[in-house]
Design an enzyme around this catalytic site. Structure first.
Site, PDB file in Angstrom:
ATOM      1  N   TYR A   1     102.188 -89.088 -24.152  1.00  0.00           N
ATOM      2  CA  TYR A   1     102.232 -89.041 -25.615  1.00  0.00           C
ATOM      3  C   TYR A   1     103.410 -89.833 -26.187  1.00  0.00           C
ATOM      4  O   TYR A   1     103.401 -90.226 -27.345  1.00  0.00           O
ATOM      5  CB  TYR A   1     102.319 -87.597 -26.120  1.00  0.00           C
ATOM      6  CG  TYR A   1     101.050 -86.782 -25.933  1.00  0.00           C
ATOM      7  CD1 TYR A   1      99.914 -87.334 -25.368  1.00  0.00           C
ATOM      8  CD2 TYR A   1     100.996 -85.456 -26.323  1.00  0.00           C
ATOM      9  CE1 TYR A   1      98.764 -86.594 -25.186  1.00  0.00           C
ATOM     10  CE2 TYR A   1      99.845 -84.701 -26.155  1.00  0.00           C
ATOM     11  CZ  TYR A   1      98.733 -85.275 -25.584  1.00  0.00           C
ATOM     12  OH  TYR A   1      97.597 -84.537 -25.402  1.00  0.00           O
TER      13      TYR A   1
ATOM     14  N   ASP B   1      92.035 -80.581 -12.941  1.00  0.00           N
ATOM     15  CA  ASP B   1      90.588 -80.360 -13.079  1.00  0.00           C
ATOM     16  C   ASP B   1      90.210 -78.991 -12.520  1.00  0.00           C
ATOM     17  O   ASP B   1      89.406 -78.259 -13.104  1.00  0.00           O
ATOM     18  CB  ASP B   1      89.782 -81.496 -12.424  1.00  0.00           C
ATOM     19  CG  ASP B   1      90.381 -82.006 -11.125  1.00  0.00           C
ATOM     20  OD1 ASP B   1      91.517 -81.598 -10.786  1.00  0.00           O
ATOM     21  OD2 ASP B   1      89.728 -82.798 -10.436  1.00  0.00           O
TER      22      ASP B   1
ATOM     23  N   ASP C   1      98.524 -79.539 -23.401  1.00  0.00           N
ATOM     24  CA  ASP C   1      97.868 -79.564 -24.711  1.00  0.00           C
ATOM     25  C   ASP C   1      96.439 -79.024 -24.560  1.00  0.00           C
ATOM     26  O   ASP C   1      95.986 -78.144 -25.310  1.00  0.00           O
ATOM     27  CB  ASP C   1      97.847 -81.028 -25.195  1.00  0.00           C
ATOM     28  CG  ASP C   1      97.391 -81.183 -26.626  1.00  0.00           C
ATOM     29  OD1 ASP C   1      97.114 -80.168 -27.264  1.00  0.00           O
ATOM     30  OD2 ASP C   1      97.310 -82.333 -27.094  1.00  0.00           O
TER      31      ASP C   1
END
Ligand code: NAD
Length: 362
Positions: free
Chosen positions: A135, A222, A246
């Site tokens: 980010y 995952d 997030d």
């Protein structure tokens, strides 16, 4: 103790008013100073995070934040949009550790889309690193590709990066938090594919040597996403990077079924923090007096625990919220057949009544 009170926009003003009412009955000495933020600040001062608001936040021990944003500001230049105020506060206060508990209250088991046996008693804490990762990594942008599958084509790119101190400090936060819970940490990475997250895994493993009493396991992101819906109670404290956090913190939060119940805290290295509900400003219900104030009231409890060193007062709020739910009162978002629907103010009043009743009866 000084608290900056920043209600913001939409339902922010309604829900923060209830949290302030609750803080006021606790018989603790606070100075609470309000200021504008988000769209409200843009209207009054032409900027979503005016210097005066930032100054107040910096000189306070904690910030109690409502929510910012409204569709009407979507056309503004990005730096002037209400949401930029949150990024500005995070950056200027150095808030690098985001705590998002996902707790399933006994009375709200039915609100989850998962089977009751998977969710009953759920109490997990997602700790997300907030200031690094893809980010914020540089360089980023658009350019003409010189290699890859389509040389000469327009492409966009971001940079994923973490430095050793950034990983070390968030790992320590997670191990310390686990010591106050069931002493288990799951570090979530993508070390099988990403160099950044192999480094993450190595550094977390090194820091773990200082916390031999805490159990550490590693999980690929995952798999973590799958396990959160398959067997969420397997987790206790989960620590991960900014982007994975997030996504996983929203997934974990929604396991409980209601966004109106979920508090959050963002802390810096001196335990100064910003406390806010996990939801937004809900323009669709703003001004109607129906928003659920409990996420904000529970955020105030986190503030008392983490930044203001008042764990007993935090316990009193959390136990009052449980009592209110047990008594059958519900705002619209958590209402179900057989419970009593109440508005924002009535819910706040009920929490206060539960706190004062306990005080009187000892
Ligand atoms: P939202 O969280 O505001 O609302 C999503 C849905 O949940 C809506 O139907 C809303 O009515 C409901 N809801 C949210 N909080 C509730 C509460 N306390 N009680 C009852 N129902 C509640 O998300 P959105 O609609 O995607 O975004 C609205 C605005 O909020 C946008 O401008 C967005 O940018 C902003 N936003 C701000 C924050 C923040 O301030 N931290 C976070 C997310 C979104």
């Amino acid at each position: 103790m000084k608290i900056a009170v920043l209600p913001g926009d939409g339902i922010g003003t309604e829900i923060v008013a209830e949290a302030v009412k609750v803080l006021n009955v606790l018989d603790l000495k606070f100075e609470m100073e309000p200021a504008l933020v988000g769209g409200a600040a843009y209207e009054a001062h032409g900027h979503p995070l005016p210097d005066s608001t930032l100054k107040l936040a910096k000189e306070s021990d904690a910030v109690l934040f409502g929510a910012v944003g409204d569709w009407k500001y979507d056309k503004l230049d990005r730096p002037l949009r209400p949401e930029q105020a949150i990024l500005g506060l995070r950056k200027n206060l150095g808030l690098f550790a985001n705590f998002r508990p996902a707790i399933c209250y006994e009375q709200l088991v039915g609100a989850s889309s998962l089977k009751p046996e998977l969710i009953a008693g759920l109490d997990i804490l997602i700790i997300r690193e907030l200031t690094g990762d893809i980010y914020f990594g540089q360089p980023r942008g658009r350019r003409t590709a010189v290699d890859g599958h389509f040389p000469g084509a327009e492409e966009a790119f971001d940079t994923m990066r973490y430095s050793r101190p950034e990983i070390e400090r968030i790992a320590r936060v997670a191990f310390e938090a686990a010591r106050k819970r069931s002493k288990r940490v799951t570090s979530v990475d993508k070390a099988n594919v990403l160099e950044t997250f192999q480094f993450w895994k190595d550094v977390v493993t090194e820091v773990h040597k200082d916390y031999p009493d805490v159990e550490l396991d590693h999980m690929y992101v995952d798999n973590a996403a799958m396990q959160l819906v398959k067997a969420p109670k397997k987790f206790d404290v989960v620590v991960t990077g900014n982007m994975f956090g997030d996504i996983l913190s929203d997934e974990a939060a929604m396991l409980t079924g209601s966004i109106g119940m979920l508090p959050s805290a963002s802390l810096n290295s001196s335990n100064q923090g910003l406390y806010e509900p996990s939801h937004g400003s809900a323009p669709d219900i703003a001004g109607k007096g129906v928003a659920n104030p409990l996420a904000t009231i529970l955020s105030a409890a986190m503030m008392l625990r983490f930044s203001l060193n008042q764990p007993e007062a935090a316990d009193r709020i959390e136990s009052a919220v449980k009592d209110v739910l047990a008594s059958g009162l519900r705002t619209g978002d958590i209402w179900s057949e057989g419970t009593k629907r109440v508005g924002t103010r009535e819910m706040g009043d009920a929490v206060i009544a539960a706190i004062t009743k306990k005080t009187i009866t000892g």
